[in-house]
Every structure is written in structure tokens, then in C-alpha cells.
Design an enzyme around this catalytic site. Sequence first.
Site, PDB file in Angstrom:
ATOM      1  N   HIS A 173       1.103   1.449   6.620  1.00 16.45           N
ATOM      2  CA  HIS A 173       1.582   0.845   7.878  1.00 16.45           C
ATOM      3  C   HIS A 173       3.024   0.677   7.462  1.00 16.45           C
ATOM      4  O   HIS A 173       3.694   0.757   6.493  1.00 16.45           O
ATOM      5  CB  HIS A 173       0.785  -0.529   7.830  1.00 16.45           C
ATOM      6  CG  HIS A 173       0.909  -1.163   6.835  1.00 16.45           C
ATOM      7  ND1 HIS A 173      -0.436  -1.270   5.811  1.00 16.45           N
ATOM      8  CD2 HIS A 173       1.744  -2.252   6.040  1.00 16.45           C
ATOM      9  CE1 HIS A 173      -0.081  -2.114   4.913  1.00 16.45           C
ATOM     10  NE2 HIS A 173       1.011  -2.562   5.026  1.00 16.45           N
TER      11      HIS A 173
ATOM     12  N   ASP B 249      -1.097   1.011  -1.967  1.00 18.51           N
ATOM     13  CA  ASP B 249      -1.727  -0.120  -1.440  1.00 18.51           C
ATOM     14  C   ASP B 249      -2.802   0.482  -0.542  1.00 18.51           C
ATOM     15  O   ASP B 249      -2.525   1.608   0.172  1.00 18.51           O
ATOM     16  CB  ASP B 249      -0.565  -0.812  -0.530  1.00 18.51           C
ATOM     17  CG  ASP B 249      -0.823  -2.033  -0.143  1.00 18.51           C
ATOM     18  OD1 ASP B 249      -1.026  -2.825  -0.600  1.00 18.51           O
ATOM     19  OD2 ASP B 249      -0.806  -1.864   1.349  1.00 18.51           O
TER      20      ASP B 249
ATOM     21  N   LYS C 299      -8.335   2.437   0.854  1.00 14.54           N
ATOM     22  CA  LYS C 299      -9.387   2.499   1.425  1.00 14.54           C
ATOM     23  C   LYS C 299      -9.023   2.607   2.986  1.00 14.54           C
ATOM     24  O   LYS C 299      -9.817   3.190   3.965  1.00 14.54           O
ATOM     25  CB  LYS C 299     -10.220   1.120   1.341  1.00 14.54           C
ATOM     26  CG  LYS C 299     -11.632   1.224   1.948  1.00 14.54           C
ATOM     27  CD  LYS C 299     -12.488   0.215   1.231  1.00 14.54           C
ATOM     28  CE  LYS C 299     -12.125  -1.194   1.768  1.00 14.54           C
ATOM     29  NZ  LYS C 299     -13.503  -2.200   1.342  1.00 14.54           N
TER      30      LYS C 299
ATOM     31  N   GLU D 189      -5.226   0.697  -4.555  1.00 13.19           N
ATOM     32  CA  GLU D 189      -6.063  -0.611  -4.255  1.00 13.19           C
ATOM     33  C   GLU D 189      -7.507  -0.236  -3.481  1.00 13.19           C
ATOM     34  O   GLU D 189      -7.166  -0.121  -2.050  1.00 13.19           O
ATOM     35  CB  GLU D 189      -5.004  -1.524  -3.648  1.00 13.19           C
ATOM     36  CG  GLU D 189      -5.741  -2.838  -3.479  1.00 13.19           C
ATOM     37  CD  GLU D 189      -5.327  -3.461  -2.161  1.00 13.19           C
ATOM     38  OE1 GLU D 189      -5.629  -4.822  -1.852  1.00 13.19           O
ATOM     39  OE2 GLU D 189      -4.642  -2.868  -1.294  1.00 13.19           O
TER      40      GLU D 189
ATOM     41  N   ASP E 193      -3.480 -11.211  -4.528  1.00 11.94           N
ATOM     42  CA  ASP E 193      -4.235 -11.325  -3.355  1.00 11.94           C
ATOM     43  C   ASP E 193      -5.418 -12.345  -3.814  1.00 11.94           C
ATOM     44  O   ASP E 193      -6.141 -12.402  -2.990  1.00 11.94           O
ATOM     45  CB  ASP E 193      -4.732 -10.026  -3.090  1.00 11.94           C
ATOM     46  CG  ASP E 193      -3.610  -9.228  -2.225  1.00 11.94           C
ATOM     47  OD1 ASP E 193      -2.684  -9.846  -1.690  1.00 11.94           O
ATOM     48  OD2 ASP E 193      -3.629  -8.060  -2.617  1.00 11.94           O
TER      49      ASP E 193
END
Length: 715
Positions: free
Chosen positions: A164, A251, A254, A279, A352
Site C-alpha cells: 500500500h 510487510d 498475507k 510478516e 505490533d
Amino acid sequence: MCKLTRRLSAITLFLSIFFQPLSGALAADFKREVIYQIITDRFFDGNSANNNPSQSAGLYDATKTNWRLYWGGDLQGIQQKMSYLAGMGVTAIWISPPVDNLNTNIPDGGGNPTASYHGYQGRDFKRIEEHFGNASNSWTDFDNLVTAAHQNGIKVIIDFAPNHTTQNNAGEFGALYDNGVFLGNYTSDPNGYYHHNPNISGGGWDDRYQTQYYTLFDLADVNQEHPTMDAYMKASAQLFQQHGADGFRIDAIKHLTWGWQYTLANSIYTYGNSFLFGEWYQGGTSDPLYHDSYKYANKSGISMLDFPLNTAIRNVFGPSNAAFSAIDTVISQEASNFTWDEDLVTFIDNHDMARFLSINNNNNRLHQAMAFILTSRGIPCIYYGTEQYLHNDTAGGTDPYNRPMMPGFSTSTTAYQLTNKLSTLRRTNTAIPYGSMSQRWINSDVYIYERKFFGNVVLVAINKNGSTGYSIGGLNTSLPAGTYADYLTGLLGGLSITVSSGSGGNNPVSTFTLPANTVSVWHFVEGAAAPQIGSIGPTLGQAGVKVTIGGKNFGSTTGTVKFGTTTATVTSWSPTQIVVNTPSVTNGNYNVTVTNSGGTVSNGIQYTVLTAKQIPVTFTVNNATPTQVGDYIFLTGNTVELGNWSTTWDGAVGPMLTPNYPNWFLNASVPAGQTIQFKFIKIAANGAVTWEAGSNHQYTVPTSGTGFVTVNWQY
Ligand code: NOJ
Ligand code: NOJ
Ligand code: CA
């Protein structure tokens, strides 16, 4: 053991330390590294001139009270602390995404300003963020950091977030720049650079289509199947390689199109030596997408952060005080699922989740958990500040309170020294980076496990009970007969043991009492032996891609490396590391072996030879029906990338996605310029396979860019 063997092993130990290159192995063999994760903004302010740059003024909080603004940490700050890191035994740093991020303030729900101090809102993936480097967004500070790191034997991993850009509904509305030139934004997107789907929520987190194609937390979701976006993100990664980055933490893997990521990895490995891990957020091995996660790790060339083990570690050492079997079960489960489980990156906490001390304010438990990740299978990653017992427990210590400013740089804490010692052991004894892991003695409070790589052995005993010692009887080990002092010299209260000779690798340890709250580490390094391979990286590539083989006893005189029966061209050779070019052989899986100059052959390790450079192609099969819930359509075809006509869940490509049932699609990584044969199959919930009828489909993969092919299911 006789005196002569002892002397030989002492000499070998000396030699193997002596021959260890200062900056360690190439990044493609990362198993000998200890990673340290840094939130760049929160580590150290090495240059106050970049704290409030003009193009993004007002995002800095000198008072460090607004946790969602920049606090001043930067690349120069990390550079200035390089000897602190090296002294701790850190051999690789993972830094926040360094690319130019969102320039504007986006107020939170309460009207407080927020900024992308964490780096996960990239706006220009070819420039460096001005708060981390300088006002012209140039690469100077990044280059200086890499140089200083390499001089200290430390590799640099960048956090890379190509899923993104920035927030899609505020601020810069996802705007993306190519080295300063505007490319497009989310709200006006005539080229289709972005996916315009809702946020992932609810059951969407476990839905293969939504995880990859929906929006992650309002962040403008990039369409990597568009040739411009594909080329842009790959060029960005390559730029980091050119500037000396040794590896990438990817990053949100998934949520990035899975097939496209295989091609990203291939693009990076085609350019040069690197280590990639991603991740893939999941709670444990019963997660609905766990099977997809290990299939991805086994096929993509991208390893991953070990979230299932992280959950178990937090349960076992944390306040719920779960029995050690929780950890042992995950280790065995993952060993059977992951082809290269030693490449999984293990951790106790990260940016996180609440820091460990926020969930369990107990330094003994923290030390035990650290000793565990530093000696168990996988590549350990320590979150910055752990060695200074850093934690802020506001709101349970979760994001952003898990990202305080580094409180100081003491080199005398137990956690700092523990990391240093166990990092040294990882470089001294191959059982830690490369060895198998087996449980030797377990109850709810005690875990004794053995790492073993041929004759090298490390035995670790942890008693996490705060007050009760346990009598350890009936313990067997592969350590040869002898007396072993605690490698940690009592740092965590460890003791010595005596081993006598047994048979079949089961040498009895004299009964002893393992005191409360202790960790002991015992180890043995064998003498001269045959060549032993412990690592291969990358795990796949086409002819010409450089492959690094790690291990020991390769000798200093060049020998030969074979892929099956084909000899590969050696480009460098040392006793512990060999680099070869992937030979030009038929695509498929190969057993790679090393033969030393004396003619002794090593064990084998698996490598996949790809057909050619990889291109992302989106395959669509319309009207593939009927299917019941739990049945999936898969793609299979005539190259290793397409599964070589495999009809199994793990061997074929898929499962495919069906947002518009009964049409199915999937983006897959296939060989450039090849005319491929393929078909679609149904694998039913019960495993029954149905082939579509007719002759094979045929398609010529483009030599660059991205591809699309659509067919109808043949009845
Ligand atoms: C996962 C990162 O670790 C997290 O901090 C970030 O906010 C999201 N991905 C989005 O990039
Ligand atoms: C066997 C299948 O039955 C057939 O349908 C398919 O075309 C071939 N494999 C691949 O050549
Ligand atoms: Ca600064």
C-alpha cells in the site's frame, strides 16, 4: 573421549573461529545472524537538523508526548550506536521502512495530529524519508548507515511495504511518486494503479480473496498486477540492493498478492544476494490460513516471521504460564510443514504487540525467553530496547506505547550480555544455526532441548519455575561423555553436568537438580569430519542465479558442487561458505551436494531450479462448476512453477479465488518467454481430483511486465 580427539577438536574450534570472515556470511545464509529490530524514529536522534523538515513541517513533537508524531530518531542515530549494537552481538538490524512517507498530518478521532513516524505509509519508494535522512530526500544517510554497519559486521534489512501507499481517504489520498515524479493517487485512478475494495474486516481476514485484494486499514492498496506498479516496486527493491541493503522484511505478506510476491523474490535474487522474510500474521498452527502460509514459505523463496511460535513463547513465559509443551508442539508441527524451518525468524515481541515486560514484568522470564530464541531453531530477532528492559504499560503497552524512545545504552545489563554470549555461540557451534531440535526432557516448567548438526551439539535446560528446583533424572544427550560447564558461566544461574557413555546417541547425564529460574547451556564442537551443508539461499532460482551454500568442513581448496549430477560453476569457496551459479538444467527440484577437494561428499539439501526469470500472470478459468463448499479449483501445468502436473494441494498452484463464482482466478509466478501447457483441476474437500476435459491450454508468457490469460473450464 581420548586426549588426541580433544586436542583436535580444540584446534578445529580455533580454526573455525579464525576463518570466520569479520562481516560473516553472505546474506543468503542468514541462519548465523542475530537480528535487532529498530523503530528508527524511536532509537536515537543523531541529527537534530532533520527533526522538522519544511516539506512536512509540524509532524515533530520535541516534548515526546504525542506518541503518534515523530520524536527525532534517524539513520544517523543508528549509525552512531553501531558499536553498541556490535558489542551486544547484533549481526543484522531491521530498520523501519526508510522510504519517503506521508508528508501531511492526519488528525486522529480525537483531533490530535498523527504522522507516519513508523514508515508504513510510503509516498515515494525511491527516496529516503526526510525525517530519517535529509531535506532533499537523498540516499546519503542511508548509504552512510550501510557503510558503518558493514564495517561493524552488521547487515542491514529494510522493512519493505509494497502492499500500500498512504491513507486512501485523507492526507495525500494514496499519492505515489517515482523519484519525485507524480504517478497517481487513489481518488483519481484512471490507470488502475490501486484496488478499490472495502477494508478487510470480520471473516475477510481469513478469506483468500479479501486478504489479498481488499484494503488494509484504509491504506491505498496497490495493484501489483499492473505493469507500472509491478516494475515500480521491483525497481525500488533493486535500488535498496544497489545501496547495500542485505535483506528485506516484507510487510503484510498475507495481504499482498501471493503469486506476485514469488516474482518479487525472484527479481531480488536475480539481481543479487539477499535474505527475505515476511510478516504473515497468524495466531497459531490452527489458523485457517496456516497451510497457505507454509505453502507460500516453501515455494516463494520468502521466509517468514514465526508468529505461531511467538504466540507459544508469550503463553509459556508470559502471565498465563502455559506448559512448555505449547512450545514443543509448535516446533514439531512447523518442522514437518516448513521445508526450511531454520530460516523462520523467531521473536518475543515487536512493534505490533505489547512488549513482553508489559504482559509479564519479570526479568527472569524475559531472560529465559531471550535465551530460548537465541538457542532454539530459527533466526532470532530482538526488539530494540529489550536489552534495557524498556516498556511503557499505558493501555496495556500495545501500539503505540510499545514504541517508547530508547531509554539509554548501557552495555552492562544481563540481557545485553546474554545476547552477546549466545550470538558468539551461534557463530561457534553450527548446531544452533543449522541443527535439528529435539526435546530431551520436559514438564510444565522445565524444557531441555538439544540442537544437533552432525557431531556438533548444544543442550539447553530452562527451568522457568520461580521457586522450585527439579531433579532431572533419566536425561539423555548426544553430547559425548565428559563434564560440561555452563556456557553462560552462571549468567542465568546455570550449572555444569556430567555425561557418561551410552549407545545410539543416548548418553546418560548424571542426575542433577535444575535450580529455579535458571538457564544452562552446554555444547560440544566435533573435530575433523566430512563436508556438511546446513543452509542454501535462495532456495530457488533460474540458471545463473547465485546460490550461497553454508555449512562447514568444505576445506579451503575448491572442490565441486553438484545439482543432482550436474556440476555447477563455483564463484567463491571458503571452509564455511560456497557460492555457485545455478546451472542450466531442466527445471525441477534438485539435491545439492558439496564434494571437497579430497573427494568426500556432503549431505544433500533441496534446491528448486526455475525454468526462467519469473513473471506474474493472472490466470482466469470461467464457469468451473460444480463445486461444493471446501472444494477448490487449482492450476497445474508442465513446469516446476506450475507444479509439473501435480494434483495435490501442496503441489498444484492455488487454491484459486472465486469472488465471482463460478469463475476462478489466481495470480501466479511463471517463467518468462516460455510457452506453457496447463489445465485446471478441482480438488474436492475429500481430496478427490477432477481434471477438466479436452486438450491442455497453452499460453506464451510475456518476457517482461505482467500477463493475463482467460479460458473456459472444458467439459
Ligand atoms: C504490519 C506492520 O508491522 C504494522 O506496524 C503496520 O501498521 C501494518 N503492517 C501496515 O503496514
Ligand atoms: C493428465 C490429465 O488426465 C490430462 O487431462 C492432462 O491434460 C494431462 N495430465 C497433462 O498432459
Ligand atoms: Ca533527527
